[in-house]
Write a protein that holds these residues in place. Sequence first.
Motif, PDB file in Angstrom:
ATOM      1  N   ASP A 405     -92.853  12.012-106.451  1.00  0.00           N
ATOM      2  CA  ASP A 405     -91.434  11.718-106.330  1.00  0.00           C
ATOM      3  C   ASP A 405     -91.283  10.380-105.624  1.00  0.00           C
ATOM      4  OD1 ASP A 405     -92.471  12.949-104.064  1.00  0.00           O
ATOM      5  OD2 ASP A 405     -90.611  13.953-103.523  1.00  0.00           O
ATOM      6  N   LEU A 406     -90.287   9.635-106.029  1.00  0.00           N
ATOM      7  CA  LEU A 406     -90.114   8.285-105.502  1.00  0.00           C
ATOM      8  C   LEU A 406     -89.367   8.308-104.171  1.00  0.00           C
ATOM      9  CD1 LEU A 406     -89.152   6.567-108.868  1.00  0.00           C
ATOM     10  CD2 LEU A 406     -91.365   6.494-107.700  1.00  0.00           C
ATOM     11  N   PRO A 407     -89.635   7.351-103.277  1.00  0.00           N
ATOM     12  CA  PRO A 407     -88.947   7.311-101.978  1.00  0.00           C
ATOM     13  C   PRO A 407     -87.495   6.884-102.142  1.00  0.00           C
ATOM     14  CG  PRO A 407     -90.385   5.406-102.223  1.00  0.00           C
ATOM     15  CD  PRO A 407     -90.627   6.273-103.422  1.00  0.00           C
ATOM     16  N   GLU A 408     -86.575   7.785-101.819  1.00  0.00           N
ATOM     17  CA  GLU A 408     -85.147   7.516-101.939  1.00  0.00           C
ATOM     18  C   GLU A 408     -84.487   7.759-100.581  1.00  0.00           C
ATOM     19  OE1 GLU A 408     -83.639   9.958-105.056  1.00  0.00           O
ATOM     20  OE2 GLU A 408     -85.075   9.227-106.546  1.00  0.00           O
ATOM     21  N   GLU A 409     -83.655   6.839-100.143  1.00  0.00           N
ATOM     22  CA  GLU A 409     -83.073   6.945 -98.799  1.00  0.00           C
ATOM     23  C   GLU A 409     -82.161   8.148 -98.641  1.00  0.00           C
ATOM     24  OE1 GLU A 409     -81.632   3.529 -96.793  1.00  0.00           O
ATOM     25  OE2 GLU A 409     -83.183   2.196 -97.587  1.00  0.00           O
ATOM     26  N   ALA A 410     -81.584   8.635 -99.738  1.00  0.00           N
ATOM     27  CA  ALA A 410     -80.713   9.806 -99.641  1.00  0.00           C
ATOM     28  C   ALA A 410     -81.502  11.074 -99.320  1.00  0.00           C
ATOM     29  CB  ALA A 410     -79.937   9.997-100.947  1.00  0.00           C
ATOM     30  N   ASN A 411     -82.785  11.094 -99.652  1.00  0.00           N
ATOM     31  CA  ASN A 411     -83.650  12.222 -99.287  1.00  0.00           C
ATOM     32  C   ASN A 411     -84.152  11.975 -97.876  1.00  0.00           C
ATOM     33  OD1 ASN A 411     -83.299  13.457-101.770  1.00  0.00           O
ATOM     34  ND2 ASN A 411     -85.100  12.484-102.679  1.00  0.00           N
ATOM     35  N   ARG A 412     -83.787  12.858 -96.948  1.00  0.00           N
ATOM     36  CA  ARG A 412     -83.980  12.492 -95.549  1.00  0.00           C
ATOM     37  C   ARG A 412     -84.053  13.721 -94.643  1.00  0.00           C
ATOM     38  NH1 ARG A 412     -78.773  12.343 -97.128  1.00  0.00           N
ATOM     39  NH2 ARG A 412     -77.124  13.025 -95.686  1.00  0.00           N
ATOM     40  N   VAL A 413     -84.499  13.453 -93.423  1.00  0.00           N
ATOM     41  CA  VAL A 413     -84.480  14.428 -92.334  1.00  0.00           C
ATOM     42  C   VAL A 413     -83.439  13.970 -91.322  1.00  0.00           C
ATOM     43  CG1 VAL A 413     -85.797  15.478 -90.457  1.00  0.00           C
ATOM     44  CG2 VAL A 413     -86.918  14.993 -92.642  1.00  0.00           C
ATOM     45  N   GLU A 414     -82.547  14.870 -90.936  1.00  0.00           N
ATOM     46  CA  GLU A 414     -81.593  14.613 -89.871  1.00  0.00           C
ATOM     47  C   GLU A 414     -81.764  15.686 -88.805  1.00  0.00           C
ATOM     48  OE1 GLU A 414     -77.782  14.725 -91.751  1.00  0.00           O
ATOM     49  OE2 GLU A 414     -77.894  12.633 -92.437  1.00  0.00           O
ATOM     50  N   ILE A 415     -81.087  15.517 -87.683  1.00  0.00           N
ATOM     51  CA  ILE A 415     -81.056  16.571 -86.664  1.00  0.00           C
ATOM     52  C   ILE A 415     -79.615  16.955 -86.378  1.00  0.00           C
ATOM     53  CG2 ILE A 415     -83.262  15.972 -85.596  1.00  0.00           C
ATOM     54  CD1 ILE A 415     -81.648  14.567 -83.368  1.00  0.00           C
ATOM     55  N   ASP A 416     -79.433  18.173 -85.914  1.00  0.00           N
ATOM     56  CA  ASP A 416     -78.113  18.681 -85.566  1.00  0.00           C
ATOM     57  C   ASP A 416     -78.074  18.948 -84.067  1.00  0.00           C
ATOM     58  OD1 ASP A 416     -75.743  19.972 -85.220  1.00  0.00           O
ATOM     59  OD2 ASP A 416     -76.005  21.388 -86.872  1.00  0.00           O
ATOM     60  N   PRO A 417     -77.457  18.075 -83.292  1.00  0.00           N
ATOM     61  CA  PRO A 417     -77.437  18.262 -81.826  1.00  0.00           C
ATOM     62  C   PRO A 417     -76.771  19.566 -81.394  1.00  0.00           C
ATOM     63  CG  PRO A 417     -76.720  16.041 -82.435  1.00  0.00           C
ATOM     64  CD  PRO A 417     -76.774  16.839 -83.697  1.00  0.00           C
ATOM     65  N   ALA A 418     -75.977  20.168 -82.284  1.00  0.00           N
ATOM     66  CA  ALA A 418     -75.282  21.397 -81.919  1.00  0.00           C
ATOM     67  C   ALA A 418     -76.094  22.650 -82.221  1.00  0.00           C
ATOM     68  CB  ALA A 418     -73.942  21.471 -82.654  1.00  0.00           C
ATOM     69  N   ARG A 419     -77.185  22.514 -82.962  1.00  0.00           N
ATOM     70  CA  ARG A 419     -78.017  23.672 -83.312  1.00  0.00           C
ATOM     71  C   ARG A 419     -79.399  23.456 -82.701  1.00  0.00           C
ATOM     72  NH1 ARG A 419     -77.842  24.492 -89.593  1.00  0.00           N
ATOM     73  NH2 ARG A 419     -78.882  26.443 -89.017  1.00  0.00           N
ATOM     74  N   LEU A 420     -79.743  24.297 -81.746  1.00  0.00           N
ATOM     75  CA  LEU A 420     -80.947  24.077 -80.953  1.00  0.00           C
ATOM     76  C   LEU A 420     -81.947  25.203 -81.154  1.00  0.00           C
ATOM     77  CD1 LEU A 420     -79.186  23.035 -77.614  1.00  0.00           C
ATOM     78  CD2 LEU A 420     -79.845  21.566 -79.535  1.00  0.00           C
ATOM     79  N   ASP A 421     -83.238  24.868 -80.961  1.00  0.00           N
ATOM     80  CA  ASP A 421     -84.268  25.900 -80.995  1.00  0.00           C
ATOM     81  C   ASP A 421     -84.339  26.583 -79.629  1.00  0.00           C
ATOM     82  OD1 ASP A 421     -85.771  24.288 -79.247  1.00  0.00           O
ATOM     83  OD2 ASP A 421     -87.054  23.490 -80.841  1.00  0.00           O
ATOM     84  N   ILE A 422     -85.307  27.480 -79.461  1.00  0.00           N
ATOM     85  CA  ILE A 422     -85.374  28.272 -78.231  1.00  0.00           C
ATOM     86  C   ILE A 422     -85.655  27.421 -77.007  1.00  0.00           C
ATOM     87  CG2 ILE A 422     -86.045  30.379 -79.425  1.00  0.00           C
ATOM     88  CD1 ILE A 422     -88.935  29.813 -78.628  1.00  0.00           C
ATOM     89  N   ASP A 423     -86.159  26.194 -77.201  1.00  0.00           N
ATOM     90  CA  ASP A 423     -86.435  25.304 -76.080  1.00  0.00           C
ATOM     91  C   ASP A 423     -85.352  24.260 -75.882  1.00  0.00           C
ATOM     92  OD1 ASP A 423     -89.026  26.299 -75.140  1.00  0.00           O
ATOM     93  OD2 ASP A 423     -89.756  25.673 -77.096  1.00  0.00           O
ATOM     94  N   GLY A 424     -84.255  24.408 -76.620  1.00  0.00           N
ATOM     95  CA  GLY A 424     -83.143  23.495 -76.439  1.00  0.00           C
ATOM     96  C   GLY A 424     -83.247  22.205 -77.217  1.00  0.00           C
ATOM     97  N   ASN A 425     -84.111  22.149 -78.243  1.00  0.00           N
ATOM     98  CA  ASN A 425     -84.271  20.943 -79.047  1.00  0.00           C
ATOM     99  C   ASN A 425     -83.506  21.087 -80.359  1.00  0.00           C
ATOM    100  OD1 ASN A 425     -86.190  19.870 -77.160  1.00  0.00           O
ATOM    101  ND2 ASN A 425     -87.708  21.268 -78.048  1.00  0.00           N
ATOM    102  N   PRO A 426     -82.891  20.012 -80.851  1.00  0.00           N
ATOM    103  CA  PRO A 426     -82.128  20.102 -82.101  1.00  0.00           C
ATOM    104  C   PRO A 426     -83.032  20.421 -83.288  1.00  0.00           C
ATOM    105  CG  PRO A 426     -82.338  17.812 -81.391  1.00  0.00           C
ATOM    106  CD  PRO A 426     -82.840  18.653 -80.266  1.00  0.00           C
ATOM    107  N   ILE A 427     -82.519  21.235 -84.210  1.00  0.00           N
ATOM    108  CA  ILE A 427     -83.320  21.594 -85.374  1.00  0.00           C
ATOM    109  C   ILE A 427     -83.184  20.519 -86.449  1.00  0.00           C
ATOM    110  CG2 ILE A 427     -82.964  24.044 -84.863  1.00  0.00           C
ATOM    111  CD1 ILE A 427     -81.191  24.125 -87.389  1.00  0.00           C
ATOM    112  N   PRO A 428     -84.201  20.346 -87.266  1.00  0.00           N
ATOM    113  CA  PRO A 428     -84.108  19.371 -88.348  1.00  0.00           C
ATOM    114  C   PRO A 428     -83.358  19.932 -89.553  1.00  0.00           C
ATOM    115  CG  PRO A 428     -86.292  20.349 -88.313  1.00  0.00           C
ATOM    116  CD  PRO A 428     -85.546  20.936 -87.159  1.00  0.00           C
ATOM    117  N   ILE A 429     -82.660  19.055 -90.242  1.00  0.00           N
ATOM    118  CA  ILE A 429     -81.939  19.388 -91.473  1.00  0.00           C
ATOM    119  C   ILE A 429     -82.518  18.531 -92.588  1.00  0.00           C
ATOM    120  CG2 ILE A 429     -79.700  19.459 -92.619  1.00  0.00           C
ATOM    121  CD1 ILE A 429     -78.458  19.428 -89.786  1.00  0.00           C
ATOM    122  N   LEU A 430     -82.891  19.162 -93.679  1.00  0.00           N
ATOM    123  CA  LEU A 430     -83.455  18.447 -94.811  1.00  0.00           C
ATOM    124  C   LEU A 430     -82.390  18.230 -95.879  1.00  0.00           C
ATOM    125  CD1 LEU A 430     -86.085  19.157 -93.399  1.00  0.00           C
ATOM    126  CD2 LEU A 430     -87.040  19.819 -95.614  1.00  0.00           C
TER     127      LEU A 430
END
Length: 540
Positions: A405-430
Amino acid sequence: MRADPLDRDALTAEVLIVGAGLSGGVVARRLVEAGVDVLCLEQGPRPDPAAYRGEQDDWELTSLGPWSASPNIRRGPGDYLIDDSRSDIKPMMYNGVGGGTVLYGAQWMRFMPSDFRTYSTDGVGEDWPLSYEELAPFYDRIDVDFGVSGRNGDPAMPPQPDYPMEALPLSPVGRKVMEGHAKLGWHCWPGSNAITSRPYQGRQPCVQLGVCGQGCPVGAKTSVDITHWPLAEARGARLVTGVRVARVTLDAHGRANGAVFKGADGVERKARAPTVILAGNAIGTARLLLASRSARFPNGLANGSGLVGKRLMLHPFSRAVGLFDEPLESWQGHWGQTVYSLEFAATRADSGFVRGAKWNLGPSGGPLGAALFPWPNEPLWGEALHRHVDAWLGRSGVWGIICEDLPEEANRVEIDPARLDIDGNPIPILHYSLSENSRAMLAFNLARAEESLQASGASRTLSVPLLPDYGWHPLGTCRMGDDPTTSVVDRFGASQDVPGLHIVDGSILVTGSCANPAATIAALSLRAAEYLIATRGKPR
């Protein structure tokens, strides 16, 4: 009395590595061989080979739960939630010592020379800042370190030194498929795998269980928890498990100087080192950089280019199945590749798409895998289910189709500061959408793979357009390059923006090839380690 690994004095080193998977293991081993003081922080546990289920009757069942390759299903102590609801492909990974090598199939393929210059060759993607020829010596060394078995002389690839071991046994279905390709005039070659075919460096040869995807119970498959970390620790590397890094820290001059993390006790601590190496894969590393925001880097650490998290690649994947009338014992074998084909790995003018796909033929699995394969327009219960399983089990050939698959900027990883894991870190959104180019590539290659199986004697063939739960290869979210405005790291993995910060995992790949990326990630990691050794003590 054993020293506390979380003692303040123990959390200082010359080099801090975040992540003990494939790339982290390669770098740690090479650095300590050169006398570098290395500390590694790993969020997951050390896997216990005695807990692998491959020799147990429930091995297929547990692969759907505690031994699933999906962290969202497995939910082990080192896993974190990944929001993949916006992604056409779901990520597969293992969080723990060994990383993805614990569960991978160990298919060991080099990228092809054209993979490093897709823009020059096909006008798509971008050219890498290095060539195949520059990386070849590191491929050679990595093949030895990983104990690769294979047959030399593949006409589709450049010449290379002999593999350390001869190829693994060719399965009955592998022989049939190679005969079928000979009739068609198509490329086909015995598989190369990071799996031992004879005793090698204290490891026994593969016994052909066909359960590599749930951990190798005999240690024949190369995973860095058994091949690299024991050697690194014997030379003084310190590996701390069960700790989750929240952010990379900087000194007053903007240079990386460590990382903040939490252990099982919930206490926040800091590890200190003048050199910090990220080895957390294309999702984990992008997540950590985006979470390490500051006044100096409001959009994420090392993100002056704006490309951290962008150009995510996931290798669209599917399978073509051929059902044969005679028994082929296809339930067993190494789950790497008994044979592979590069016939359609490059752009063809008449195909309607650019770039290509690599095919690999492995075991067809057990009865549960047969029952759960998405048979089109047919019931999956009662007498029909028994017929399906009987037709599949031991009588099938399965081509796995890996598409570039070709590298496209719309395909990305973001984080959600409002959704945290058990250690208080933001989860990634694909965010990942299958492109029209990828859809056309999959359809074309699946049709050709069915032709291959028919030419090999299959009485029936079938395929599905995409298997979304097979995102084994997250790549490309922190790409390398020579221009700081269009890349996150340079050609050696050093951050373009932050002195002392380096990245060595698959996030730095510029394009993804259609080949399994483990060999390339390992070779790049070894090259990065040699650069760090050569520049040790010099301003960077």
